[in-house]
Write a protein that holds these residues in place. Sequence first.
Motif, PDB file in Angstrom:
ATOM      1  N   THR A 300       1.189   0.682  -1.635  1.00  0.00           N
ATOM      2  CA  THR A 300       0.061   1.185  -0.949  1.00  0.00           C
ATOM      3  C   THR A 300      -0.290   0.068   0.220  1.00  0.00           C
ATOM      4  N   SER A 301       0.069  -1.277  -0.087  1.00  0.00           N
ATOM      5  CA  SER A 301      -0.073  -2.375   0.883  1.00  0.00           C
ATOM      6  C   SER A 301       0.954  -2.269   1.873  1.00  0.00           C
ATOM      7  N   ASP A 302       2.039  -1.958   1.701  1.00  0.00           N
ATOM      8  CA  ASP A 302       3.198  -1.549   2.744  1.00  0.00           C
ATOM      9  C   ASP A 302       2.469  -0.899   3.955  1.00  0.00           C
ATOM     10  N   LEU A 303       1.645   0.304   3.444  1.00  0.00           N
ATOM     11  CA  LEU A 303       0.976   0.975   4.243  1.00  0.00           C
ATOM     12  C   LEU A 303       0.297   0.318   5.442  1.00  0.00           C
ATOM     13  N   SER A 304      -0.480  -0.750   4.998  1.00  0.00           N
ATOM     14  CA  SER A 304      -1.043  -1.477   5.773  1.00  0.00           C
ATOM     15  C   SER A 304      -0.103  -2.431   6.960  1.00  0.00           C
ATOM     16  N   SER A 305       1.144  -2.414   6.574  1.00  0.00           N
ATOM     17  CA  SER A 305       1.869  -2.996   7.564  1.00  0.00           C
ATOM     18  C   SER A 305       2.173  -2.447   8.945  1.00  0.00           C
ATOM     19  N   PHE A 306       2.158  -3.117   9.944  1.00  0.00           N
ATOM     20  CA  PHE A 306       2.323  -2.731  11.396  1.00  0.00           C
ATOM     21  C   PHE A 306       3.581  -1.909  11.674  1.00  0.00           C
ATOM     22  N   ASN A 307       4.622  -2.227  10.607  1.00  0.00           N
ATOM     23  CA  ASN A 307       6.002  -1.541  10.785  1.00  0.00           C
ATOM     24  C   ASN A 307       6.308  -1.347   9.425  1.00  0.00           C
ATOM     25  N   PRO A 308       5.800  -0.134   8.818  1.00  0.00           N
ATOM     26  CA  PRO A 308       6.187   0.025   7.280  1.00  0.00           C
ATOM     27  C   PRO A 308       7.454   0.659   7.250  1.00  0.00           C
ATOM     28  N   ARG A 328       3.330  13.655   3.555  1.00  0.00           N
ATOM     29  CA  ARG A 328       3.423  14.702   4.852  1.00  0.00           C
ATOM     30  C   ARG A 328       2.567  14.205   6.024  1.00  0.00           C
ATOM     31  N   LYS A 329       2.993  14.550   7.196  1.00  0.00           N
ATOM     32  CA  LYS A 329       2.144  14.195   8.348  1.00  0.00           C
ATOM     33  C   LYS A 329       0.844  14.901   8.218  1.00  0.00           C
ATOM     34  N   ASN A 330      -0.058  14.151   8.634  1.00  0.00           N
ATOM     35  CA  ASN A 330      -1.686  14.334   8.655  1.00  0.00           C
ATOM     36  C   ASN A 330      -2.244  14.382   7.258  1.00  0.00           C
ATOM     37  N   TRP A 331      -1.562  13.923   6.350  1.00  0.00           N
ATOM     38  CA  TRP A 331      -2.008  13.652   5.278  1.00  0.00           C
ATOM     39  C   TRP A 331      -3.072  12.478   5.269  1.00  0.00           C
ATOM     40  N   VAL A 332      -4.382  12.394   4.615  1.00  0.00           N
ATOM     41  CA  VAL A 332      -5.102  11.368   4.374  1.00  0.00           C
ATOM     42  C   VAL A 332      -4.831  10.663   3.127  1.00  0.00           C
ATOM     43  N   LEU A 333      -4.481   9.219   3.040  1.00  0.00           N
ATOM     44  CA  LEU A 333      -4.341   8.555   1.858  1.00  0.00           C
ATOM     45  C   LEU A 333      -5.491   7.435   2.054  1.00  0.00           C
ATOM     46  N   ILE A 334      -5.942   7.145   0.349  1.00  0.00           N
ATOM     47  CA  ILE A 334      -6.905   6.200   0.370  1.00  0.00           C
ATOM     48  C   ILE A 334      -6.233   5.205  -0.955  1.00  0.00           C
ATOM     49  N   ALA A 335      -6.314   4.014  -0.596  1.00  0.00           N
ATOM     50  CA  ALA A 335      -6.018   3.083  -1.753  1.00  0.00           C
ATOM     51  C   ALA A 335      -6.770   3.102  -2.654  1.00  0.00           C
ATOM     52  N   ARG A 336      -6.488   3.697  -3.942  1.00  0.00           N
ATOM     53  CA  ARG A 336      -7.761   3.881  -5.046  1.00  0.00           C
ATOM     54  C   ARG A 336      -7.590   2.830  -6.100  1.00  0.00           C
ATOM     55  N   SER A 337      -6.693   1.597  -5.720  1.00  0.00           N
ATOM     56  CA  SER A 337      -6.875   0.465  -6.990  1.00  0.00           C
ATOM     57  C   SER A 337      -6.228  -0.732  -6.285  1.00  0.00           C
ATOM     58  N   SER A 394     -12.756  -3.367 -14.465  1.00  0.00           N
ATOM     59  CA  SER A 394     -13.013  -4.786 -14.492  1.00  0.00           C
ATOM     60  C   SER A 394     -11.599  -5.583 -14.386  1.00  0.00           C
ATOM     61  N   ALA A 395     -10.624  -5.364 -14.816  1.00  0.00           N
ATOM     62  CA  ALA A 395      -9.625  -5.828 -14.660  1.00  0.00           C
ATOM     63  C   ALA A 395      -8.671  -5.204 -13.513  1.00  0.00           C
ATOM     64  N   ILE A 396      -8.804  -3.784 -13.402  1.00  0.00           N
ATOM     65  CA  ILE A 396      -8.143  -3.089 -12.222  1.00  0.00           C
ATOM     66  C   ILE A 396      -9.129  -2.302 -11.822  1.00  0.00           C
ATOM     67  N   LEU A 397      -9.544  -2.527 -10.556  1.00  0.00           N
ATOM     68  CA  LEU A 397     -10.778  -1.832  -9.812  1.00  0.00           C
ATOM     69  C   LEU A 397     -10.089  -0.503  -9.395  1.00  0.00           C
ATOM     70  N   THR A 398     -10.887   0.634  -9.411  1.00  0.00           N
ATOM     71  CA  THR A 398     -10.135   1.867  -9.107  1.00  0.00           C
ATOM     72  C   THR A 398     -11.484   2.570  -8.382  1.00  0.00           C
ATOM     73  N   ILE A 399     -10.910   3.605  -7.632  1.00  0.00           N
ATOM     74  CA  ILE A 399     -11.813   4.535  -7.105  1.00  0.00           C
ATOM     75  C   ILE A 399     -10.972   5.957  -7.436  1.00  0.00           C
ATOM     76  N   ASN A 400     -11.909   6.899  -8.054  1.00  0.00           N
ATOM     77  CA  ASN A 400     -11.216   8.198  -8.421  1.00  0.00           C
ATOM     78  C   ASN A 400     -11.617   9.280  -7.563  1.00  0.00           C
ATOM     79  N   GLU A 401     -10.928  10.524  -8.019  1.00  0.00           N
ATOM     80  CA  GLU A 401     -10.772  11.611  -6.847  1.00  0.00           C
ATOM     81  C   GLU A 401     -12.205  12.328  -6.894  1.00  0.00           C
ATOM     82  N   ASP A 402     -13.050  12.424  -7.987  1.00  0.00           N
ATOM     83  CA  ASP A 402     -14.154  13.021  -8.013  1.00  0.00           C
ATOM     84  C   ASP A 402     -15.284  12.114  -7.195  1.00  0.00           C
TER      85      ASP A 402
END
Length: 455
Positions: A300-308, A328-337, A394-402
Motif C-alpha cells: 500500500t505504501s508503494d502506491l504512494s510512490s511517484f513511480n510505483p 483494475r483501472k478506475n478502481w478506488v483503493l483505500i489504505a485500511r491499515s 490499538s497495535a494495528i490501526l484499521t478502517i473497515n468496509e462497513d
Amino acid sequence: MEITQVKSKTIISSSHILKPSYHMNYGKKRIETAIYNKFPFSTLEEVCTSVFTGGIFKRVFVDDSKFGDPYISAQHMMNTNPLDVAKIISKKYTPKQEEMSLKENQILVSCAGTIGNVRLISKDLEGIIGSQDIIRVNPNNSKIPYGYLYAYLASKTAYNYMQSYIYGSVVPRIEPKTLSKLPIPLLSQQKQIQIHQFIVEGSKFRQEANELMNTAQMKFDDLFEAKHCNIISFKQNSKNLKLFQHRFDASYNIYKQELDAIIRESGIPYKNLGEHINKIFIPNRGKRIYVKEGLQYLSTSDLSSFNPTGINKYLSLKMAGVDTLRVRKNWVLIARSGQEILGSTYLIGEQLNNIGVNEHALRVLVNENIAPYIYAFLSSRFGRKYLRAGIFGSAILTINEDYVKTLLLPELDEENKELITDLVIKSSALFDQAIMKENQAIELIEKEIDLWQAS
C-alpha cells in the motif's frame, strides 16, 4: 550458494573490503565489468557542483503555514505529491534555511533507513525544507544533463550499487562523501540528451498532474475544510449507537459526528457513499511466494510512490489466490491499515492496471463515470480526515468496509461534478505519461549498460 571471482586490484581499490555482499552486489558487478571493459565513466563528485546533506538541528513544527515552510522526510520525498503529507516547520527556529530548502532540478537521495531512493525536484516543490536524512545532489549541467544523471541514479544498477555503500546495523546509512565516489557511465552525448529530454518531459507532466489534482481536491476543501473546527462534545443515545455500529470510542462518536454535521449543514445535497458502491472487499491474505518473474506486486505504501511501476517485487502466478490481488483501472483503493498512510486513497490508472496490490488496500468498486469524483473527495484533506475518523484498534490501526459505506458524499451541482471529474481524468493521464517517460529513460540506460557487459 552464490560464488563469484574478484580481481585483486578491485579489492585493493575498494579499501581492501572483503565482504561478499559488497563484491557480489548486482549494480557493482555490472559497473565494474563495464569499467574493466574500458567504457567511459566519471564519478558523481566530478559531474556535480555539490553533494551534501542539511545540518542536524532540533525541528520545531507549527500548525499555521504563515509561520513556517513545508517539511518533508526521506520517506515522504517519494510521495506522488510530497506537499500532501508535508508538515510545517517553524521559520523562526529552523537554522540554515537556504541550505535546507530544496531547489528546482536538484536530485535527492535518501541516506538513512531506506537507502537509495531518488527524487528530482520540480518547480512546484522548490522551497520545501528537506530533512537531514536526504542527500542533495546539485548537477553541473555543463558536464552532464541533470535529467540524464537523475535517470541513472534512479536505475536498478545505481540503486543496487548504492546499497554496497551502506554502513550501520540499527539504522543503515550512507554519507555524501561516500556517495560522491559513485561511478557515472558516460553514454554518448546524443543518448544523454535523449534520456534527459524524457525526464524533463516526465517532470513537466508530473507537475501539471499535481496542479490539476490539487484543483479538484480544493473544490471540496474550500467548502468543508475551513468549517472543520476543534472537536466538540456530542451526546449519544442508544439508538445512535446502533447506527454507529455499537461503537463507544469517543474519537469515533465525536469526530465522525462533527464531520457528518459539516456536510449535512452545508446546504449541499449528499448521499451515503454505500449507495454508489457496487462492491467493496479485501483480497486474498494467504502466504506470499516471491519470484524473479511473475505478477508485479506493490505494498500500500508503494502506491504512494511517484513511480510505483519501478518497484521490482513479483509473486508466483501459481500462488493460491494470486488473481484476487490484481487491481483494475478506475478502481478506488483505500489504505485500511498502517500508521501515517492509513486513510490514503488511490485511483488506479493505466500504468497500474492489472498489477498486484497487497491486502492492506481496501478495494472500492464504483461505476467508472463517478470513480474520479469519489476519488477527488476521499483524497482531499477533508476526505482523509473523514476516513481516519473511523479508525479502530490499538497495535494495528484499521478502517473497515462497513465504515466506508457510512460516509456522506456531497453531491455538487452537475457543472462542478463534470469539472472535478475532468480534472482527475486529465491528471491521471498525465501521471501515466510521466511514469512512461521516466521508465523509457531508465530503460535506455540499463540497455546501454547491458551492452557494456561483453568482454
